[in-house]
Design an enzyme around this catalytic site. Structure first.
Site, PDB file in Angstrom:
ATOM      1  N   GLU A 246      20.190   6.559   2.800  1.00 44.26           N
ATOM      2  CA  GLU A 246      20.325   7.085   4.169  1.00 44.26           C
ATOM      3  C   GLU A 246      21.397   6.321   4.948  1.00 44.26           C
ATOM      4  OE1 GLU A 246      18.762   9.725   5.877  1.00 44.26           O
ATOM      5  OE2 GLU A 246      18.078  10.309   3.886  1.00 44.26           O
TER       6      GLU A 246
ATOM      7  N   THR B  40       0.822  -1.222   0.000  1.00 44.30           N
ATOM      8  CA  THR B  40       0.000   0.000   0.000  1.00 44.30           C
ATOM      9  C   THR B  40       0.855   1.271   0.000  1.00 44.30           C
ATOM     10  OG1 THR B  40      -0.119  -0.067   2.412  1.00 44.30           O
ATOM     11  CG2 THR B  40      -1.942  -1.110   1.208  1.00 44.30           C
TER      12      THR B  40
ATOM     13  N   LYS C 262      17.937   0.279   8.734  1.00 41.16           N
ATOM     14  CA  LYS C 262      18.098  -0.157   7.341  1.00 41.16           C
ATOM     15  C   LYS C 262      19.453  -0.824   7.126  1.00 41.16           C
ATOM     16  CE  LYS C 262      14.495   0.781   4.735  1.00 41.16           C
ATOM     17  NZ  LYS C 262      13.843  -0.203   3.856  1.00 41.16           N
TER      18      LYS C 262
ATOM     19  N   THR D 119      18.748   1.786   1.375  1.00 43.25           N
ATOM     20  CA  THR D 119      18.575   3.230   1.171  1.00 43.25           C
ATOM     21  C   THR D 119      19.885   4.001   1.233  1.00 43.25           C
ATOM     22  OG1 THR D 119      17.695   5.223   2.241  1.00 43.25           O
ATOM     23  CG2 THR D 119      17.995   3.338   3.654  1.00 43.25           C
TER      24      THR D 119
HETATM   25  P1  NDP Z   1       6.022   3.945   2.233  1.00 39.04           P
HETATM   26  O1  NDP Z   1       6.185   4.541   3.591  1.00 39.04           O
HETATM   27  O2  NDP Z   1       5.176   4.653   1.228  1.00 39.04           O
HETATM   28  O3  NDP Z   1       5.430   2.446   2.391  1.00 39.04           O
HETATM   29  C1  NDP Z   1       5.766   1.620   3.465  1.00 39.04           C
HETATM   30  C2  NDP Z   1       4.836   0.411   3.470  1.00 39.04           C
HETATM   31  O4  NDP Z   1       5.207  -0.459   4.553  1.00 39.04           O
HETATM   32  C3  NDP Z   1       3.343   0.738   3.680  1.00 39.04           C
HETATM   33  O5  NDP Z   1       2.572  -0.063   2.806  1.00 39.04           O
HETATM   34  C4  NDP Z   1       3.118   0.288   5.130  1.00 39.04           C
HETATM   35  O6  NDP Z   1       1.778  -0.082   5.396  1.00 39.04           O
HETATM   36  C5  NDP Z   1       4.026  -0.926   5.200  1.00 39.04           C
HETATM   37  N1  NDP Z   1       4.317  -1.341   6.575  1.00 39.04           N
HETATM   38  C6  NDP Z   1       4.667  -0.558   7.625  1.00 39.04           C
HETATM   39  N2  NDP Z   1       4.833  -1.310   8.726  1.00 39.04           N
HETATM   40  C7  NDP Z   1       4.588  -2.600   8.374  1.00 39.04           C
HETATM   41  C8  NDP Z   1       4.602  -3.828   9.069  1.00 39.04           C
HETATM   42  N3  NDP Z   1       4.902  -3.905  10.364  1.00 39.04           N
HETATM   43  N4  NDP Z   1       4.307  -4.973   8.395  1.00 39.04           N
HETATM   44  C9  NDP Z   1       3.995  -4.928   7.075  1.00 39.04           C
HETATM   45  N5  NDP Z   1       3.928  -3.771   6.366  1.00 39.04           N
HETATM   46  C10 NDP Z   1       4.239  -2.631   7.005  1.00 39.04           C
HETATM   47  O7  NDP Z   1       7.499   3.713   1.647  1.00 39.04           O
HETATM   48  P2  NDP Z   1       8.013   3.805   0.123  1.00 39.04           P
HETATM   49  O8  NDP Z   1       7.063   3.070  -0.730  1.00 39.04           O
HETATM   50  O9  NDP Z   1       8.412   5.183  -0.201  1.00 39.04           O
HETATM   51  O10 NDP Z   1       9.383   2.983   0.226  1.00 39.04           O
HETATM   52  C11 NDP Z   1       9.412   1.576   0.009  1.00 39.04           C
HETATM   53  C12 NDP Z   1      10.641   1.007   0.696  1.00 39.04           C
HETATM   54  O11 NDP Z   1      11.819   1.562   0.131  1.00 39.04           O
HETATM   55  C13 NDP Z   1      10.728   1.304   2.192  1.00 39.04           C
HETATM   56  O12 NDP Z   1      11.329   0.192   2.817  1.00 39.04           O
HETATM   57  C14 NDP Z   1      11.647   2.502   2.254  1.00 39.04           C
HETATM   58  O13 NDP Z   1      12.288   2.585   3.504  1.00 39.04           O
HETATM   59  C15 NDP Z   1      12.609   2.169   1.131  1.00 39.04           C
HETATM   60  N6  NDP Z   1      13.248   3.296   0.491  1.00 39.04           N
HETATM   61  C16 NDP Z   1      12.489   4.310  -0.011  1.00 39.04           C
HETATM   62  C17 NDP Z   1      13.079   5.371  -0.647  1.00 39.04           C
HETATM   63  C18 NDP Z   1      12.248   6.469  -1.239  1.00 39.04           C
HETATM   64  O14 NDP Z   1      12.827   7.502  -1.595  1.00 39.04           O
HETATM   65  N7  NDP Z   1      10.946   6.303  -1.389  1.00 39.04           N
HETATM   66  C19 NDP Z   1      14.554   5.451  -0.783  1.00 39.04           C
HETATM   67  C20 NDP Z   1      15.236   4.279  -0.311  1.00 39.04           C
HETATM   68  C21 NDP Z   1      14.609   3.258   0.319  1.00 39.04           C
HETATM   69  P3  NDP Z   1       0.826   0.953   6.220  1.00 39.04           P
HETATM   70  O15 NDP Z   1       0.655   2.121   5.311  1.00 39.04           O
HETATM   71  O16 NDP Z   1      -0.400   0.163   6.471  1.00 39.04           O
HETATM   72  O17 NDP Z   1       1.604   1.300   7.461  1.00 39.04           O
HETATM   73  P1  GDP Z   2      14.803  11.664   3.623  1.00 38.75           P
HETATM   74  O1  GDP Z   2      15.995  11.943   2.783  1.00 38.75           O
HETATM   75  O2  GDP Z   2      14.362  10.241   3.569  1.00 38.75           O
HETATM   76  O3  GDP Z   2      14.948  12.136   5.015  1.00 38.75           O
HETATM   77  O4  GDP Z   2      13.590  12.439   2.906  1.00 38.75           O
HETATM   78  P2  GDP Z   2      12.726  13.723   3.337  1.00 38.75           P
HETATM   79  O5  GDP Z   2      11.934  14.113   2.146  1.00 38.75           O
HETATM   80  O6  GDP Z   2      11.973  13.448   4.595  1.00 38.75           O
HETATM   81  O7  GDP Z   2      13.824  14.825   3.685  1.00 38.75           O
HETATM   82  C1  GDP Z   2      14.771  15.251   2.721  1.00 38.75           C
HETATM   83  C2  GDP Z   2      15.548  16.444   3.275  1.00 38.75           C
HETATM   84  O8  GDP Z   2      14.663  17.561   3.352  1.00 38.75           O
HETATM   85  C3  GDP Z   2      16.120  16.245   4.675  1.00 38.75           C
HETATM   86  O9  GDP Z   2      17.438  16.722   4.695  1.00 38.75           O
HETATM   87  C4  GDP Z   2      15.250  17.125   5.545  1.00 38.75           C
HETATM   88  O10 GDP Z   2      15.932  17.674   6.688  1.00 38.75           O
HETATM   89  C5  GDP Z   2      14.907  18.239   4.573  1.00 38.75           C
HETATM   90  N1  GDP Z   2      13.697  18.982   4.956  1.00 38.75           N
HETATM   91  C6  GDP Z   2      13.608  20.323   5.093  1.00 38.75           C
HETATM   92  N2  GDP Z   2      12.376  20.668   5.487  1.00 38.75           N
HETATM   93  C7  GDP Z   2      11.660  19.517   5.594  1.00 38.75           C
HETATM   94  C8  GDP Z   2      10.306  19.245   5.965  1.00 38.75           C
HETATM   95  O11 GDP Z   2       9.521  20.128   6.290  1.00 38.75           O
HETATM   96  N3  GDP Z   2       9.917  17.939   5.935  1.00 38.75           N
HETATM   97  C9  GDP Z   2      10.775  16.927   5.576  1.00 38.75           C
HETATM   98  N4  GDP Z   2      10.335  15.667   5.553  1.00 38.75           N
HETATM   99  N5  GDP Z   2      12.075  17.157   5.248  1.00 38.75           N
HETATM  100  C10 GDP Z   2      12.501  18.445   5.256  1.00 38.75           C
END
Ligand code: NDP
Ligand code: GDP
Length: 322
Positions: free
Chosen positions: A127, A10, A153, A125
């Site tokens: 991060e 989701t 992570k 990631t």
């Molecule tokens: P989201 O936060 O959009 O999605 C996270 C998902 O994990 C949701 O569907 C959530 O469900 C589910 N989830 C949370 N807790 C649990 C649990 N205990 N058991 C099963 N499911 C769970 O993340 P993204 O889609 O953006 O990212 C996908 C993955 O990639 C993540 O692991 C993220 O850390 C990693 N990632 C993302 C990056 C990015 O820029 N987007 C960069 C690098 C890595 P619910 O909504 O119901 O809580």
């Molecule tokens: P991240 O790289 O996974 O932490 O992605 P985010 O989108 O949460 O943050 C990216 C960068 O934006 C980080 O360096 C934050 O400190 C900076 N940032 C500045 N203002 C904000 C804010 O209002 N919200 C978030 N989420 N990040 C912010």
């Protein structure tokens, strides 16, 4: 028909990945943790909810993972689930370690016990690089995470590498740099800005309160990245890949591009509030995607300006419809 099991179905990436795999004729299973109100918003936005078989399970419940694996009989498993927001990882560090770190180990164990021949993808990631050791980060750059999220992570990353080395499992990590889309959570800075721009343009809001405007990220489009996740599992050997655009921009640049897209100046609307700075910051991230370019033929197709334009347009549409 190949079977794929996606955790985090989701979420932003889970939804785009499901859409991509359905397009490749996979049978897609999604792990769904029971919540009082599960949100299917992203699956509905892409119009794919009905095509996915949802299986109840939580990353923190090993028995539920074994059951889900037995039901799905997947050839490929994509671990997208996580507590994925860096900010929350300081207020819920233990939960973050349990879901984002131990949750991955639970899934590896479930596969080792129930379906060891399945290929496994871990969503690692950028991060993990945190306080960067090289100006451009690649697969050999040392890690130094700067948040409980990054630490969790890193545990998941090394667990995946360890299961590959210990049990000869096909387990690979994609070290993905930030990727965004109209389906990005509103807590992340990109969506916070594009949603704010739409509200300001439509007269519903005056200002956007942000934290550190000087932080730089290598931002790409999620739709391009899920193609990379799939390619990583089609590679002949399990190994890790950086997925990045090779360009970095500041939060200030992001604001400037988003406001420019609607003919406004960000300086009239963006407030930088020191109260919103993080306890420890990742100042700059810039990835080198050469290995993925050369060995997978993967490269992002959407430019930064196209991404921001797409997100602003989607938010204008959403805010108008409210
Ligand atoms: P989201 O936060 O959009 O999605 C996270 C998902 O994990 C949701 O569907 C959530 O469900 C589910 N989830 C949370 N807790 C649990 C649990 N205990 N058991 C099963 N499911 C769970 O993340 P993204 O889609 O953006 O990212 C996908 C993955 O990639 C993540 O692991 C993220 O850390 C990693 N990632 C993302 C990056 C990015 O820029 N987007 C960069 C690098 C890595 P619910 O909504 O119901 O809580
Ligand atoms: P991240 O790289 O996974 O932490 O992605 P985010 O989108 O949460 O943050 C990216 C960068 O934006 C980080 O360096 C934050 O400190 C900076 N940032 C500045 N203002 C904000 C804010 O209002 N919200 C978030 N989420 N990040 C912010």
């Amino acid at each position: 028909m190949k079977h794929a099991l996606i955790t985090g179905i989701t979420g932003q990436d889970g939804a785009y990945l499901a859409q991509f795999l359905l397009g490749k004729q996979y049978q897609v299973f999604g792990l769904l943790p029971r919540r009082t109100g599960n949100s299917y918003e992203r699956l509905d936005y892409l119009g794919i909810r009905g095509e996915i078989q949802l299986l109840e399970g939580d990353l923190n419940d090993l028995s539920s993972l074994i059951r889900a694996v037995n039901q799905a009989q997947p050839e490929e498993v994509y671990n997208m689930a996580a507590q994925s927001f860096v900010g929350t990882s300081w207020t819920q560090p233990v939960l973050t370690a349990q879901v984002t770190g131990l949750g991955c180990l639970n899934l590896l164990e479930a596969l080792r016990l129930a379906q060891p021949e399945a290929k496994f993808y871990q969503a690692s990631t950028s991060e993990m690089y945190g306080m960067i050791k090289q100006p451009v980060q690649d697969e050999s750059t040392p890690f130094h995470p700067r948040s409980p999220y990054g630490v969790a992570k890193l545990f998941a990353h090394w667990s995946t590498v360890n299961y590959r080395e210990s049990f000869a499992m096909f387990a690979s990590c994609g070290i993905a740099f930030n990727h965004e889309s109209p389906l990005r959570g509103l807590e992340f800075v990109s969506r916070k800005v594009t949603d704010g721009v739409a509200r300001i343009k439509l007269g519903k809001q005056q200002k956007i309160n942000l934290g550190n405007l000087e932080a730089c990220r290598d931002w790409g489009y999620a739709g391009d990245y899920v193609r990379g996740f799939w390619k990583i599992l089609q590679h002949p050997q399990a190994t890790d890949f950086v997925l990045a655009t090779g360009e970095t921009r500041s939060v200030r640049d992001l604001c400037s591009a988003a406001f420019r897209a609607v003919g406004l100046n960000y300086e009239d609307h963006v407030v930088s509030d020191p109260g919103q700075f993080r306890p420890a910051e990742v100042d700059v991230l810039l990835g080198d995607p050469r290995k993925a370019n050369e060995e997978l033929g993967w490269r992002p197709e959407t430019s930064f300006d196209e991404l921001i334009q797409m997100m602003v347009e989607a938010d204008l549409k959403r805010v108008r419809a409210e």
